[in-house]
Design a protein around this motif. Structure first.
Motif: not given
Length: 343
Positions: A237-251, A262-263, A291-295
Motif C-alpha cells: 500500500k501507498i503510505v505517503a506521497t512526495i511532490a516533486n518536478g517532472e522528468g524523473v529517471d532515478a532516485l 528526486i531529480p 535541464r536534462g539532469a534526470k538521474t
C-alpha cells in the motif's frame, strides 16, 4: 565556466507544507568528454563516480571533477553496478546487448557477456542473493536477468508484466522490487527462486523510474513525475506521497541522513525530502541543477549526491528536421556538467 569552477547555490524552500529549509551546496564541474548519458553510480566512501557516456564510461573524482579513468566500448551504455566483494564492476550496453565486466581497481575490461533478452537498461547488485540484477526493456515483454558477479554467468531470467521496467531495489531479505514505468506498478520478485510474487499499483504515481529501499524503516521509495510515492512492502500500500518536478529517471537515498533526492530533468532541479517518520515526509529543499539532469546517485558514506548532464550546441547548418513526435538529432556536446550536492 572552467572545468574546476565551483558555484555555491542556496537551496530553495519548495512547498507550503515543507519542513524546515536546509541549505545545500552545489559544486559544478565541466568534465569534458563526448557522448550522452543515462545513469551514474557513486562508489561508497571512495569519492569515485562512474558516469555513462553513450559509448564509454568515465570515472570521475566527485570532489574535484577530475577524470580518473575511462572504460571503453560500452555501446549505448545505461547503468553501472559495483561489487566490491568480487572486485568487479558491470555496465549494461544496450547497443550490442552485452554487459561489460571490468576490474574495480585497474578499470581494465575482463570480458563482455552477451545477454540474449536484449533491451538492457537498469542494473543493481543484490547483496542477499549475491547476484547482479538487470532490468531490461526486452520485447515483447520486459525481463529481469540475474548474473553471477564472480564469473559473469547468467543464472536466471524472469518475465515481467511490462516492457519498460526501470529501477530495482532489494530488501536484503530475499525480495527484489522492480518499477514498471509503462503500467505504473511495482512487481515483487523472489530472488532465490527468480519468480514473480506480486504486482502492486502505484497510483497516484505515474511512470515510476527511480527506486530505493529504506531497510531501517521498511519502506520503498518510487520516483515518479510530479508525485513520488512511499510503499509499505508488507502490504503493497501507498503510505505517503512526495511532490516533486517532472522528468524523473532515478532516485537517491541517504539512509544515515534520511534524505531522499528526486531529480527532475524537465524542471531543472532536485527535490530533497526528509523522512520524518516511516509514513511522513517533509520537502526540505529544491536544489537547482540544469535541464536534462534526470538521474542521480548518492554516496551514503560521504553524504554527497551526484548528477551529470551534457550541454548541447546547435545543430550544424543543413541538418535534417526531426520527424514529427521524435526528439531528433542533437547538436555537438559543448560542455559536460557534473554536479555534486552536499550540505
Amino acid at each position: 565556466m572552467t572545468r574546476h569552477a565551483l558555484c555555491v547555490l542556496a537551496a530553495i524552500l519548495a512547498a507550503p507544507r515543507a519542513g524546515p529549509a536546509q541549505t545545500f551546496k552545489v559544486a559544478r564541474f565541466n568534465i569534458g568528454g563526448d557522448g550522452g548519458t543515462d545513469y551514474l553510480t557513486a562508489e561508497p566512501g571512495t569519492g569515485r563516480v562512474f558516469v555513462s557516456r553513450g559509448t564509454h564510461v568515465m570515472v570521475v573524482d566527485g570532489a574535484t571533477g577530475k577524470v580518473l579513468g575511462d572504460i571503453p566500448d560500452t555501446p549505448r551504455t545505461h547503468g553501472i553496478a559495483l561489487v566490491p566483494r568480487s572486485h568487479h564492476g558491470f555496465t549494461t550496453n544496450g547497443g550490442d546487448s552485452t554487459v561489460t565486466m571490468f576490474d574495480l581497481a585497474s578499470l581494465a575490461v575482463i570480458k563482455k557477456i552477451h545477454v540474449p533478452t536484449g533491451g538492457l537498461d537498469g542494473i543493481m547488485f543484490d547483496d542477499f542473493s549475491g547476484h547482479i540484477i538487470l532490468t531490461n526493456h526486452s520485447r515483447p515483454i520486459g525481463t529481469v536477468v540475474a548474473l553471477d558477479p564472480a564469473s559473469g554467468a547468467i543464472v536466471g531470467t524472469v518475465e515481467l508484466e511490462d516492457d519498460s521496467p526501470e529501477g530495482a531495489a532489494s530488501d536484503g531479505k530475499g525480495r527484489i522490487f522492480v518499477n514498471n514505468e509503462g503500467k505504473s506498478t511495482i512487481q515483487v520478485i523472489d530472488d532465490r527462486k527468480l519468480a514473480v510474487l506480486a504486482s502492486w499499483p502505484l497510483a497516484p504515481c505515474e511512470g515510476p523510474t527511480g527506486i530505493a529501499y529504506d531497510r531501517a524503516a521498511n519502506r520503498i521509495f518510487s520516483g515518479c513525475g510530479k508525485t513520488s510515492v512511499v510503499i509499505d512492502p508488507a502490504s503493497g500500500k501507498i503510505v505517503a506521497t512526495i511532490a516533486n518536478g517532472e522528468g524523473v529517471d532515478a532516485l537517491g537515498w541517504d539512509p544515515a541522513q534520511r534524505l531522499i533526492y528526486i531529480p527532475a530533468g524537465r524542471d531543472s532541479n532536485v527535490t530533497v525530502a526528509h523522512e520524518d517518520t516511516p509514513d511522513r515526509y517533509s520537502v526540505v529543499a529544491t536544489v537547482p541543477t540544469m535541464r536534462g539532469a534526470k538521474t542521480i546517485s548518492v554516496d551514503p558514506v560521504k553524504h554527497v549526491a551526484y548528477l551529470f548532464q551534457p550541454e548541447y550546441g546547435p545543430l550544424p547548418p543543413g541538418s535534417p528536421a526531426p520527424a514529427p513526435g521524435s526528439r531528433g538529432p542533437r547538436g555537438p556536446v559543448v560542455a559536460a556538467w557534473f554536479f555534486a550536492i552536499s550540505h
